[in-house]
Scaffold this active site. Structure first.
Site, PDB file in Angstrom:
ATOM      1  N   LYS A 174       4.486   8.785   8.994  1.00  0.00           N
ATOM      2  CA  LYS A 174       3.865   8.347  10.247  1.00  0.00           C
ATOM      3  C   LYS A 174       4.680   8.586  11.517  1.00  0.00           C
ATOM      4  CE  LYS A 174       0.914   4.810   8.125  1.00  0.00           C
ATOM      5  NZ  LYS A 174      -0.495   5.182   8.192  1.00  0.00           N
ATOM      6  N   TYR A 189       0.859  -1.188   0.000  1.00  0.00           N
ATOM      7  CA  TYR A 189       0.000   0.000   0.000  1.00  0.00           C
ATOM      8  C   TYR A 189       0.891   1.232   0.000  1.00  0.00           C
ATOM      9  CZ  TYR A 189      -3.424   3.447   1.557  1.00  0.00           C
ATOM     10  OH  TYR A 189      -4.241   4.552   1.643  1.00  0.00           O
ATOM     11  N   ASP A 235       9.231   1.880   0.629  1.00  0.00           N
ATOM     12  CA  ASP A 235       8.169   2.640   1.278  1.00  0.00           C
ATOM     13  C   ASP A 235       8.206   2.269   2.764  1.00  0.00           C
ATOM     14  OD1 ASP A 235       5.846   3.552   2.411  1.00  0.00           O
ATOM     15  OD2 ASP A 235       4.541   2.907   0.775  1.00  0.00           O
TER      16      ASP A 235
HETATM   17  N1  PMP Z   1       2.716   3.869   2.459  1.00  0.00           N
HETATM   18  C1  PMP Z   1       2.384   3.051   3.475  1.00  0.00           C
HETATM   19  C2  PMP Z   1       3.170   1.798   3.670  1.00  0.00           C
HETATM   20  C3  PMP Z   1       1.328   3.369   4.330  1.00  0.00           C
HETATM   21  O1  PMP Z   1       1.014   2.545   5.332  1.00  0.00           O
HETATM   22  C4  PMP Z   1       0.628   4.578   4.126  1.00  0.00           C
HETATM   23  C5  PMP Z   1      -0.531   4.971   5.033  1.00  0.00           C
HETATM   24  N2  PMP Z   1      -1.210   3.947   5.615  1.00  0.00           N
HETATM   25  C6  PMP Z   1       0.998   5.394   3.060  1.00  0.00           C
HETATM   26  C7  PMP Z   1       2.056   5.021   2.255  1.00  0.00           C
HETATM   27  C8  PMP Z   1       0.282   6.670   2.788  1.00  0.00           C
HETATM   28  O2  PMP Z   1       0.504   7.565   3.801  1.00  0.00           O
HETATM   29  P1  PMP Z   1      -0.538   8.725   4.147  1.00  0.00           P
HETATM   30  O3  PMP Z   1      -1.780   8.056   4.605  1.00  0.00           O
HETATM   31  O4  PMP Z   1       0.137   9.533   5.214  1.00  0.00           O
HETATM   32  O5  PMP Z   1      -0.760   9.502   2.897  1.00  0.00           O
END
Ligand code: PMP
Length: 421
Positions: free
Chosen positions: A262, A149, A234
């Site tokens: 995060k 994701y 990521d």
């Molecule tokens: N990459 C990963 C692995 C994530 O877990 C998330 C959010 N859950 C994102 C990207 C996107 O981040 P954001 O919700 O802060 O846009």
């Protein structure tokens, strides 16, 4: 332990109001349909340490940590005071940069193996989207191969409503821990592939978590480079959680660039793309990444203070230790009650799921188990792994293990057919 259905009257009333005002009543990950409708709270009122309270006054031990940003705890005074001081004494929204951007970039360079230059953003989605733009500019190629994701933007989001096909048709997905699936894609698209982006730790929605098999991350890196593609990790969830330098530091495989978000500021909005100078430097010329709020100071101040606090207090050592204790307790309960439960992941990030067996499907067991947990005041997600934070106390962990035991026992009694087929 108290086990009645929770009083959620205020949550339900507010949600009816929200539905008239915001599509779906709010973002998908906050809607009741993403939990167990009618059993989970819908609105929180406050948080402190590892506890949250809802608008009906129910208190929970929280293992969602706001979907990850809370790495120390809610309302951590050292961090909040630094932010408040900035607001009171200097302000936080200006037309030019502030020097702590330099300090934070230097700190990241010290901590994260791939970090040579950094580009600060506000969210994880900003970061992953900027990272593929950088990879495309650097390689002068178009295609992207991805795994995991990466946020809500056009190129990677699962729900395709409102997105023209041409905006994602050059993006292909490979399977975590299966080098062959990457190999197959690169055989066909490799020479046009700008970047391979992946979550270095496997955390697919609502399924068991996976650590990389020995050689997997190394293999991905080798394949990406063999085809001249940029390797992007990521680390939005793993950064400042499984180690200060992310999964790349923990597993010893350094990508070309990486995205963090995060956990890096204990809840304040900031994200970063960081990596090799030769790739990052494209953002100093032809790649345009800028937004009014990217330089907003609060995230930087909070990130600097969060990192300082984490280093001073060995936060991640404690998180691993607490997580290990919790995971072992849950494992013992799963063995003892034999109700088809499974635990996956690593101590800072873990997930309880259920196998299909006996007369009940995994989905029914999942709903029953998580209903029992929330009724016992443990806020843990039925479809998303949980997180451990620094402020979880020994009492929280012991209580949670007891709640897991009782919930599994409930499951075993309700469905005596489990394992008896
Ligand atoms: N990459 C990963 C692995 C994530 O877990 C998330 C959010 N859950 C994102 C990207 C996107 O981040 P954001 O919700 O802060 O846009």
């Amino acid at each position: 332990m108290k086990v009645e259905k929770l009083n959620l009257a205020n949550s339900i009333k507010e949600f009816e109001r929200a539905k008239q005002l915001m599509p779906g009543g709010g973002p998908p990950t906050r809607r009741p349909s993403f939990f167990v409708p009618g059993e989970y709270p819908i609105f929180f009122e406050e948080g402190k340490g590892a506890r949250v309270k809802d608008v009906d006054g129910n208190e929970y031990i929280d293992y969602m940590c706001a979907y990850g940003p809370i790495i120390i705890g809610y309302r951590e005074s050292e961090i909040d005071e630094a932010v408040i001081k900035q607001i009171r004494e200097k302000g936080f929204c200006f037309s030019l940069g502030q020097t702590y951007e330099n300090r934070l970039a230097e700190k990241l360079k010290e901590l994260i193996p791939c970090a040579e230059m950094s580009l600060f953003v506000k969210t994880g989605s900003d970061g992953t989207t900027a990272s593929i733009r950088l990879a495309r500019a650097h390689t002068k190629r178009t295609k992207i191969v991805r795994c995991g994701y990466h946020g809500w933007h056009d190129w990677c989001v699962k729900g395709k409503g409102g997105i023209p096909k041409k905006l994602y048709e050059d993006v292909y997905e490979f399977e975590y821990n299966t080098l062959e699936s990457l190999q197959e894609l690169l055989k066909v698209h490799g020479h046009e592939t700008a970047g391979v982006i992946m979550t270095p730790f496997g955390h697919p929605l609502d399924q068991s978590l996976q650590e990389p098999k020995p050689g997997f991350l190394e293999g991905v890196k080798e394949l990406a480079h063999q085809y001249g593609a940029v390797l992007i990790f990521d680390e939005v969830r793993t950064g400042f959680r499984i180690s200060m330098g992310g999964a790349q530091k923990y597993y010893g495989v350094t990508p070309d660039i990486a995205v963090f978000g995060k956990g890096m500021a204990n809840g304040y909005a900031i994200g970063v793309v960081t990596g090799k100078e030769e790739i990052m430097t494209n953002a100093g010329s032809e790649v345009y990444v800028s937004s009014t709020f990217f330089p907003n100071s609060l995230g930087y101040i909070a990130a600097l203070k969060t990192i300082e606090f984490m280093e001073k207090n060995n936060v991640l050592e404690a998180v691993w230790e607490k997580g290990r204790y919790l995971m072992n307790g849950i494992k013992r309960a799963i063995e003892r009650y034999d109700a088809g439960g499974e635990i996956s992941g690593i101590p800072p990030m873990m997930f309880i799921s259920f196998k299909n067996e006996g007369e009940k499907s995994s989905e029914e067991k999942r709903i029953d188990f998580y209903t029992q947990m929330i009724r016992r005041g443990v806020f843990i997600h039925p479809f998303h792994h949980g997180y451990v934070c620094y402020r979880h106390t020994q009492e929280d962990l012991d209580y949670t293990i007891r709640a897991v035991e009782e919930s599994l026992e409930y499951l075993k009694n309700k469905y005596p057919g489990i394992r008896n087929l």
